[in-house]
Design an enzyme around this catalytic site. Sequence first.
Site, PDB file in Angstrom:
ATOM      1  N   PHE A 117      15.570  -0.805  -3.607  1.00  0.00           N
ATOM      2  CA  PHE A 117      15.162  -0.232  -2.324  1.00  0.00           C
ATOM      3  C   PHE A 117      13.720   0.270  -2.397  1.00  0.00           C
ATOM      4  CE2 PHE A 117      14.861   3.608   0.435  1.00  0.00           C
ATOM      5  CZ  PHE A 117      14.946   2.958   1.653  1.00  0.00           C
ATOM      6  N   GLN A 118      12.911  -0.186  -1.478  1.00  0.00           N
ATOM      7  CA  GLN A 118      11.495   0.175  -1.376  1.00  0.00           C
ATOM      8  C   GLN A 118      10.708  -0.174  -2.638  1.00  0.00           C
ATOM      9  OE1 GLN A 118      11.006   4.240   0.126  1.00  0.00           O
ATOM     10  NE2 GLN A 118      11.118   3.463   2.221  1.00  0.00           N
TER      11      GLN A 118
ATOM     12  N   LYS B 287       8.707   6.198 -10.709  1.00  0.00           N
ATOM     13  CA  LYS B 287       9.148   7.577 -10.488  1.00  0.00           C
ATOM     14  C   LYS B 287       9.571   8.271 -11.782  1.00  0.00           C
ATOM     15  CE  LYS B 287      11.968  10.538  -7.546  1.00  0.00           C
ATOM     16  NZ  LYS B 287      12.922  10.617  -6.412  1.00  0.00           N
TER      17      LYS B 287
ATOM     18  N   GLU C 192       0.021   5.889   6.565  1.00  0.00           N
ATOM     19  CA  GLU C 192      -0.668   5.676   5.292  1.00  0.00           C
ATOM     20  C   GLU C 192      -2.008   4.967   5.466  1.00  0.00           C
ATOM     21  OE1 GLU C 192       3.738   5.908   4.239  1.00  0.00           O
ATOM     22  OE2 GLU C 192       2.563   4.839   5.745  1.00  0.00           O
TER      23      GLU C 192
ATOM     24  N   MET D  96     -15.537  -7.316  22.595  1.00  0.00           N
ATOM     25  CA  MET D  96     -16.294  -8.308  21.850  1.00  0.00           C
ATOM     26  C   MET D  96     -15.641  -9.690  21.940  1.00  0.00           C
ATOM     27  SD  MET D  96     -19.071  -8.835  20.217  1.00  0.00           S
ATOM     28  CE  MET D  96     -19.771  -7.421  19.376  1.00  0.00           C
TER      29      MET D  96
END
Length: 558
Positions: free
Chosen positions: A113-114, A163, A51, A467
Amino acid sequence: MQLTGAEIIIECLLEQSVDTVFGYPGGAILNVYDALYRYSDKIKHVLTSHEQGASHAADGYARATGKVGVCLATSGPGATNLVTGIATACMDSVPVVAITCNVGTALLGKDSFQEVDIAGIVMPVTKHSYIVKDVTQLADTIRKAFTIAKSGRPGPVLVDVPKDVTAAKCEYIRHTITAVEPKVDTIRPEDVETAAQMIARAQKPFIFVGGGAVIADASKEVRALAHKIQAPVCDSLMGKGAFSGEDEFYTGPVGMHGTKTSNYAMCECDLLITLGARFSDRVTGDTKTFAPKAKILQIDVDAAEINKNIVVDASVIGDLREVLKLLLEKIPEKKHEEWAAHIQDMKEKYPLNYDHSQLTGPYVIQKLYELTGGDAIISTDVGQHQMWAAQYFKFKEPRTFLTSGGLGTMGYGLGAAIGAKMGCPDKTVVNIAGDGCFRMNMNEIATAVRCGRPLVQIILNNHVLGMVRQWQTLFYDHRYSQTILNDGVDFVKVSEAMGAKAIRVTKMEEVEPALKVALSSEGPVVLDCWIDQDLSVYPMVPAGASLDEVFDEEDVKK
């Protein structure tokens, strides 16, 4: 007509002329992906490997095209994986709309969940964030998100949709979207008049160009101003390309790794004309000694930037291109021949220079510039390679240098390059990374292969975090704590395993042939260029020091 929330999301994207989105599916967003399946002839979806790659790709698409970039993710970790890309876009004022889907409204607030409060998480790094719990509010919210993302000072907006809302139905009426007009209501005639008078009185004017000049499409006006008053021009990372790196008045980047000419000119000018720049600490160094002899004029669309980091003598607030149009009508043509000659002398006295006896980052970048004629979109990650790209590739046009300037996001460049290539398929697109950065999101090579479009990935591989090692050398008495990457990772084999062509380059004479192969390929090519671990980026200003304390490699040797 009656549509589901998922279908309304897609229809709203079509309203906004969105043709490409970047994302990764999951349970909570399945309804949206099901709708997207039915709209696949109208909107292309790029499935990234992670993602974060989707958020960087949406960012790169937006920077390269000037349109709003769109990314999609599911709930929980899918949504949180977007956060670094959203913060990157926020720091650099990039218009991105992130659409996430959450658990159903009945499950919100129950540690389901999630489930995660993504709208709350991103609040500090977005222009606005929404959670839409009523399908009748969905279309208007998405329209607002796009308007906010692209108006005034652009930036990211997140819309989170439970959802069950994506499954619910309501009446949808398609809207015709009107273009967002430049912000001009804040431009005060008296401020423009003051600015014109300051410019007319100046004997040593110096123009500092920031990312706002790119965002406002003001490059034509910036050039006109510089040539009308014979003023040298420097830029920030975000401002590159707004004024051509090939122009006679260009002095190079300014700040921590700016040229000596730009840094010294900043200390000597009597008027600093700042165009769409926010005076980052990496540009100013010690703010107490910044531009010590100059009156400072700042032109910016965001009033919050005025006097935030540097106290200025005058300002004009509004769309930069519109302000410059007004200024150009008011200011007389002026010659500053003595000042121009002094600047030219400094450019000849303090040129950028590097070791020509071995393979180096600057050598690779100069060869890339020669072979492309400067006609390419260059993205970078963050570190030494980023600074070398800014110094040695002469950017002629805006929207051709994509880099994480404000947040300094390692792993940004490859996703951004994929987004740029999808938005500008006819352009040559090259990502330049260090090996430390490439490791972070090299899985997106698989995405580039899946897209089936030419793309060049250059790795300046010094087997260290370059760096950080440079700072450890200069300021930490050579204590190389956790910056040596002495493992057995083979980027050629890894890239080939993901389906890309890959070439290892270890000698100067191998660079040009390898670049020619990469630039003429019909698919992604990875060049693994091995350079010495102790090469450093010069010039350099120590953090917090005055710009006139800039030093280069010769100064270090002395």
